[in-house]
Scaffold this active site. Structure first.
Site, PDB file in Angstrom:
ATOM      1  N   ALA A 159       9.262  25.373 -37.892  1.00  0.00           N
ATOM      2  CA  ALA A 159       9.792  25.941 -39.130  1.00  0.00           C
ATOM      3  C   ALA A 159      10.661  27.121 -38.730  1.00  0.00           C
ATOM      4  CB  ALA A 159       8.639  26.395 -40.011  1.00  0.00           C
ATOM      5  N   GLY A 167       6.345  23.124 -36.818  1.00  0.00           N
ATOM      6  CA  GLY A 167       6.781  22.187 -37.857  1.00  0.00           C
ATOM      7  C   GLY A 167       7.492  20.967 -37.291  1.00  0.00           C
ATOM      8  N   GLU A 192       4.793  18.669 -36.411  1.00  0.00           N
ATOM      9  CA  GLU A 192       4.192  18.232 -37.677  1.00  0.00           C
ATOM     10  C   GLU A 192       5.087  17.219 -38.393  1.00  0.00           C
ATOM     11  OE1 GLU A 192       3.778  22.438 -38.532  1.00  0.00           O
ATOM     12  OE2 GLU A 192       1.679  22.135 -39.037  1.00  0.00           O
ATOM     13  N   GLU A 203       2.016  28.142 -33.351  1.00  0.00           N
ATOM     14  CA  GLU A 203       2.005  29.136 -34.442  1.00  0.00           C
ATOM     15  C   GLU A 203       1.097  30.323 -34.131  1.00  0.00           C
ATOM     16  OE1 GLU A 203       1.647  25.844 -34.814  1.00  0.00           O
ATOM     17  OE2 GLU A 203       2.941  25.136 -36.434  1.00  0.00           O
TER      18      GLU A 203
HETATM   19  N1  CAA Z   1      12.992  29.356 -35.951  1.00  0.00           N
HETATM   20  C1  CAA Z   1      14.165  30.008 -35.964  1.00  0.00           C
HETATM   21  N2  CAA Z   1      14.997  30.048 -34.899  1.00  0.00           N
HETATM   22  C2  CAA Z   1      14.595  29.424 -33.778  1.00  0.00           C
HETATM   23  C3  CAA Z   1      13.380  28.734 -33.694  1.00  0.00           C
HETATM   24  C4  CAA Z   1      12.568  28.699 -34.857  1.00  0.00           C
HETATM   25  N3  CAA Z   1      11.403  28.034 -34.883  1.00  0.00           N
HETATM   26  N4  CAA Z   1      13.276  28.219 -32.445  1.00  0.00           N
HETATM   27  C5  CAA Z   1      14.384  28.567 -31.779  1.00  0.00           C
HETATM   28  N5  CAA Z   1      15.179  29.304 -32.588  1.00  0.00           N
HETATM   29  C6  CAA Z   1      16.475  29.894 -32.255  1.00  0.00           C
HETATM   30  C7  CAA Z   1      16.322  31.111 -31.355  1.00  0.00           C
HETATM   31  O1  CAA Z   1      16.019  32.258 -32.126  1.00  0.00           O
HETATM   32  C8  CAA Z   1      17.688  31.173 -30.707  1.00  0.00           C
HETATM   33  O2  CAA Z   1      18.590  31.741 -31.626  1.00  0.00           O
HETATM   34  P1  CAA Z   1      19.565  32.949 -31.151  1.00  0.00           P
HETATM   35  O3  CAA Z   1      20.436  32.326 -30.102  1.00  0.00           O
HETATM   36  O4  CAA Z   1      20.306  33.305 -32.402  1.00  0.00           O
HETATM   37  O5  CAA Z   1      18.700  34.012 -30.614  1.00  0.00           O
HETATM   38  C9  CAA Z   1      18.062  29.705 -30.559  1.00  0.00           C
HETATM   39  O6  CAA Z   1      17.235  28.982 -31.480  1.00  0.00           O
HETATM   40  C10 CAA Z   1      17.784  29.179 -29.171  1.00  0.00           C
HETATM   41  O7  CAA Z   1      16.441  29.450 -28.858  1.00  0.00           O
HETATM   42  P2  CAA Z   1      15.986  30.170 -27.492  1.00  0.00           P
HETATM   43  O8  CAA Z   1      17.036  31.088 -27.000  1.00  0.00           O
HETATM   44  O9  CAA Z   1      14.625  30.750 -27.731  1.00  0.00           O
HETATM   45  O10 CAA Z   1      15.919  28.889 -26.535  1.00  0.00           O
HETATM   46  P3  CAA Z   1      15.024  28.715 -25.228  1.00  0.00           P
HETATM   47  O11 CAA Z   1      15.500  27.462 -24.584  1.00  0.00           O
HETATM   48  O12 CAA Z   1      14.994  29.962 -24.434  1.00  0.00           O
HETATM   49  O13 CAA Z   1      13.511  28.488 -25.774  1.00  0.00           O
HETATM   50  C11 CAA Z   1      11.841  27.522 -27.224  1.00  0.00           C
HETATM   51  C12 CAA Z   1      13.194  27.333 -26.499  1.00  0.00           C
HETATM   52  C13 CAA Z   1      10.707  27.639 -26.174  1.00  0.00           C
HETATM   53  C14 CAA Z   1      11.606  26.311 -28.109  1.00  0.00           C
HETATM   54  C15 CAA Z   1      11.886  28.831 -28.060  1.00  0.00           C
HETATM   55  O14 CAA Z   1      13.073  28.816 -28.844  1.00  0.00           O
HETATM   56  C16 CAA Z   1      10.725  28.996 -28.999  1.00  0.00           C
HETATM   57  O15 CAA Z   1       9.648  29.371 -28.557  1.00  0.00           O
HETATM   58  N6  CAA Z   1      10.914  28.739 -30.326  1.00  0.00           N
HETATM   59  C17 CAA Z   1       9.916  28.953 -31.331  1.00  0.00           C
HETATM   60  C18 CAA Z   1       8.851  27.866 -31.282  1.00  0.00           C
HETATM   61  C19 CAA Z   1       7.795  28.135 -32.339  1.00  0.00           C
HETATM   62  O16 CAA Z   1       7.083  29.119 -32.295  1.00  0.00           O
HETATM   63  N7  CAA Z   1       7.659  27.213 -33.317  1.00  0.00           N
HETATM   64  C20 CAA Z   1       6.716  27.341 -34.385  1.00  0.00           C
HETATM   65  C21 CAA Z   1       7.386  27.935 -35.588  1.00  0.00           C
HETATM   66  S1  CAA Z   1       6.243  28.343 -36.901  1.00  0.00           S
HETATM   67  C22 CAA Z   1       5.937  26.877 -37.661  1.00  0.00           C
HETATM   68  O17 CAA Z   1       6.483  25.854 -37.326  1.00  0.00           O
HETATM   69  C23 CAA Z   1       4.935  26.962 -38.788  1.00  0.00           C
HETATM   70  C24 CAA Z   1       4.446  25.628 -39.262  1.00  0.00           C
HETATM   71  O18 CAA Z   1       3.326  25.240 -39.045  1.00  0.00           O
HETATM   72  C25 CAA Z   1       5.308  24.780 -40.045  1.00  0.00           C
END
Ligand code: CAA
Length: 257
Positions: free
Chosen positions: A65, A108, A111, A131
């Site tokens: 998400a 998400g 999911e 999460e």
């Molecule tokens: N939401 C918003 N933006 C996101 C995102 C997310 N879930 N995942 C990645 N992005 C964005 C980053 O902020 C970044 O944007 P900027 O360039 O503007 O900073 C861009 O995508 C590229 O991401 P990274 O630079 O972080 O890329 P990476 O290759 O270094 O890392 C990754 C990849 C390990 C997937 C890392 O992006 C990450 O950890 N993302 C978040 C994963 C996460 O925590 N997901 C769970 C979200 S909460 C949820 O989903 C609740 C639910 O139950 C529904």
């Protein structure tokens, strides 16, 4: 219809939806939700479409998400809008939907893949429910669906430690149905969807309904539900055609009737 966050195509009888927010690794914001639902509902209503494929990019199916969209919400915001409830409409799509997952399927994203009917994974796929690392927990079905897919021990491990599962472990655990080299992912998923789309659509939809019912009911009720649906199939012309084709040693020509 013009979309901002997805690409929508038709390949024969298959509807293909590609998540397309490369700068956010396909994070699922409210626009993605609205557009995916709209595209899927158009395919659902189109009698020429027999199955759908949902995919992302080579780097990410979806990284979760949209954290930036969620970040400033209050409890009351989340509660009143019943945040994430919209995705339940995706899970209620009646035609088959295959998830073709490469790269990250996190939070998400994992999911959403589990809301599809089955998952075909590329060998670089990574599944996880991270999460907990954000100070929250899964909110789009992860604690429930992942547990049903992989059992309590692995689901707890993933939800509590936030660790990811690679494609091989996901296949071993029953989360994905097959793993293919990344270059073959889309072709394999489209081929599976095209095969499904050749069959009798009412039979396919009823089979989907019956398998899904197994999550919601007792074995005895599920078996009764399956048997009643099976009986009802003898009202289909496609049943007559399918069985006649077998006996006459020819291929069947299903007409979705
Ligand atoms: N939401 C918003 N933006 C996101 C995102 C997310 N879930 N995942 C990645 N992005 C964005 C980053 O902020 C970044 O944007 P900027 O360039 O503007 O900073 C861009 O995508 C590229 O991401 P990274 O630079 O972080 O890329 P990476 O290759 O270094 O890392 C990754 C990849 C390990 C997937 C890392 O992006 C990450 O950890 N993302 C978040 C994963 C996460 O925590 N997901 C769970 C979200 S909460 C949820 O989903 C609740 C639910 O139950 C529904």
């Amino acid at each position: 219809m013009a979309y901002e966050t997805i690409i929508v195509e038709t390949r024969g009888k298959v509807g293909l939806v590609t998540l397309n927010r490369p700068n956010a690794l396909n994070a699922l914001n409210s626009t993605v939700l609205a557009e995916v639902l709209a595209a899927m509902q158009i395919f659902e209503a189109n009698p020429r479409i027999g199955a759908m494929v949902l995919t992302g990019s080579e780097k990410a199916f979806a990284a979760g998400a949209d954290i930036k969209e969620m970040q400033s919400k209050s409890y009351v915001d989340a509660y009143f809008e019943d945040f994430f409830v919209g995705w339940e409409q995706f899970a209620r799509i009646r035609k088959p939907v295959i998830a073709a997952v490469a790269g990250y399927a996190l939070g998400g994203g994992c999911e959403l893949a589990m809301m599809c009917d089955f998952i075909i994974a590329a060998d670089n796929a990574k599944f996880g429910q991270p999460e907990i690392t954000l100070g929250v927990m899964p909110g789009m079905g992860g604690s429930q669906r992942l547990t049903r897919f992989v059992g309590k021990s692995k689901a707890m491990d993933m939800c509590l430690t936030g660790r990811t599962m690679d494609a091989a472990e996901a296949e071993r655990s029953g989360l994905v149905s097959r793993v293919v080299p990344i270059g073959e992912l889309l072709e394999e998923a489209l081929k599976a969807a095209a095969k499904i789309a050749e069959f009798s659509l009412p039979a396919v939809m009823m089979a989907k309904e019956a398998v899904n019912r197994s999550y919601e009911t007792t074995l005895a009720e599920g078996l009764r539900f399956e048997r009643r649906l099976f009986h009802s199939m003898f009202a289909l012309e496609d049943q007559k055609e399918g069985m006649a084709a077998f006996v006459e040693k020819r291929s069947a020509n299903f007409r979705n009737q």
